[in-house]
Design an enzyme around this catalytic site. Structure first.
Site, PDB file in Angstrom:
ATOM      1  N   ASP A  71      97.199  58.282 -23.166  1.00  0.00           N
ATOM      2  CA  ASP A  71      97.096  58.968 -22.211  1.00  0.00           C
ATOM      3  C   ASP A  71      98.001  59.925 -21.298  1.00  0.00           C
ATOM      4  O   ASP A  71      98.716  59.643 -20.939  1.00  0.00           O
ATOM      5  CB  ASP A  71      96.245  59.143 -21.012  1.00  0.00           C
ATOM      6  CG  ASP A  71      95.455  60.294 -20.450  1.00  0.00           C
ATOM      7  OD1 ASP A  71      95.543  61.254 -20.359  1.00  0.00           O
ATOM      8  OD2 ASP A  71      94.783  59.741 -18.983  1.00  0.00           O
ATOM      9  N   ASP A 100      91.030  71.431 -26.233  1.00  0.00           N
ATOM     10  CA  ASP A 100      89.695  71.426 -25.998  1.00  0.00           C
ATOM     11  C   ASP A 100      89.333  72.664 -24.625  1.00  0.00           C
ATOM     12  O   ASP A 100      89.732  72.016 -23.529  1.00  0.00           O
ATOM     13  CB  ASP A 100      88.875  70.415 -25.691  1.00  0.00           C
ATOM     14  CG  ASP A 100      87.829  69.778 -26.394  1.00  0.00           C
ATOM     15  OD1 ASP A 100      87.303  71.281 -25.801  1.00  0.00           O
ATOM     16  OD2 ASP A 100      87.242  68.835 -26.001  1.00  0.00           O
ATOM     17  N   LYS A 157      97.278  77.319 -39.920  1.00  0.00           N
ATOM     18  CA  LYS A 157      95.731  77.757 -40.552  1.00  0.00           C
ATOM     19  C   LYS A 157      94.534  77.784 -40.015  1.00  0.00           C
ATOM     20  O   LYS A 157      93.844  79.241 -40.265  1.00  0.00           O
ATOM     21  CB  LYS A 157      95.457  76.280 -41.325  1.00  0.00           C
ATOM     22  CG  LYS A 157      96.901  76.378 -42.804  1.00  0.00           C
ATOM     23  CD  LYS A 157      96.255  75.315 -43.388  1.00  0.00           C
ATOM     24  CE  LYS A 157      95.442  73.497 -43.213  1.00  0.00           C
ATOM     25  NZ  LYS A 157      95.459  73.023 -44.127  1.00  0.00           N
ATOM     26  N   GLU A 214      94.478  79.105 -36.986  1.00  0.00           N
ATOM     27  CA  GLU A 214      94.866  80.663 -35.900  1.00  0.00           C
ATOM     28  C   GLU A 214      94.340  81.431 -37.326  1.00  0.00           C
ATOM     29  O   GLU A 214      93.989  82.129 -36.511  1.00  0.00           O
ATOM     30  CB  GLU A 214      96.247  80.419 -35.477  1.00  0.00           C
ATOM     31  CG  GLU A 214      96.259  80.977 -34.491  1.00  0.00           C
ATOM     32  CD  GLU A 214      97.380  81.187 -33.910  1.00  0.00           C
ATOM     33  OE1 GLU A 214      98.249  82.395 -33.306  1.00  0.00           O
ATOM     34  OE2 GLU A 214      98.061  80.307 -34.068  1.00  0.00           O
TER      35      GLU A 214
END
Length: 263
Positions: free
Chosen positions: A143, A166, A241, A243
């Protein structure tokens, strides 16, 4: 060099899944700006269940011992880790590693430390490191918030890359987003004067949140002079790709680049 094999695409996280099954920490809360691990912390990621391919596992087994850094709650010795003294760039969540490998190839003078919890992504980047002979990349499978809090010292970073985190697009999940004031405050402290934070997202509302959060940190200043505050995509960041597909569908991409003010 390891043999080629098809890359395994990550399995998208289920946005209904509330926490990382491994129980790792995520974005620090306002009451805990240094990001100390806490079992009840709101997490900014979930562990995805993507399959690790044979080639990725081989890379983890054969390349990993040389290029992976174990997590330890003590300051990282950058010079010992990379075998040289050079500008240090942190990437938070590198996905399948293609962008990291591309930038590291363009900038051999810089050291890149990538943090990623997704094992297929770790294996994929290790394969690219091996195939392209990249000596300036190291990986921490942990993390990133804990790494920033416990392994990085103030004024140690020359740059931070946060690409397509995310978006946690449902309103009730917005609190899980990585780019929040407590984390940015710590990142600003870890940057050297003149160091930069570069974020990119294809989610417009998150882009505006990034801009607002970074603008609210007194140690940082926006590098963009555009009226909307967003930056042109720097030449070093490749168009992925994903994007390109989004652009064909009419989706936008927003880059935000801030620099730490001189002391």
């Amino acid at each position: 060099m390891l043999p080629q094999d098809p890359s395994t695409e990550p399995t998208p996280a289920d946005d209904a899944a509330p926490v990382d099954s491994a129980g790792q920490a995520s974005a620090p809360s306002p009451a805990d700006p240094e990001g100390v691990a806490h079992p009840r912390r709101i997490r900014s990621f979930v562990r995805r269940a993507g399959r690790t391919s044979t080639g990725q596992q081989r890379a983890i087994d054969e390349v990993g011992p040389r290029m992976m850094v174990p997590y330890a709650p003590q300051p990282l010795d950058w010079e010992a880790t990379f075998g040289r003294k050079a500008p240090s760039i942190l990437e938070i969540g590198f996905g399948m590693g293609e962008t990291t490998a591309h930038i590291a190839g363009l900038r051999p003078q810089d050291n890149f430390l990538g943090c990623e919890v997704h094992e297929p992504g770790v294996g994929a980047l290790l394969k690219l490191i091996d195939e392209r002979g990249l000596a300036n990349v190291r990986i921490l499978q942990h993390d990133a918030v804990e790494v920033i809090a416990h392994m990085l010292t103030d004024d140690c970073l020359d740059g931070v890359h946060i690409y397509f985190p995310d978006p946690w697009h449902k309103k009730r999940h917005n609190k899980r987003r990585l780019v929040q004031p407590p984390l940015v405050k710590v990142l600003a402290a870890r940057l050297k004067p003149g160091g930069y934070i570069h974020c990119a997202t294809d989610w417009e509302e998150y882009a505006h949140q990034m801009l607002e959060v970074l603008s609210g940190e007194p140690l940082l200043e926006n590098t963009s002079t555009a009226a909307d505050g967003f930056a042109e995509r720097p030449d070093y960041r490749p168009v992925t790709k994903f994007e390109r597909r989004g652009v064909r569908l009419g989706h936008g991409v927003w880059d935000v680049v801030f620099r730490k003010r001189a002391a």
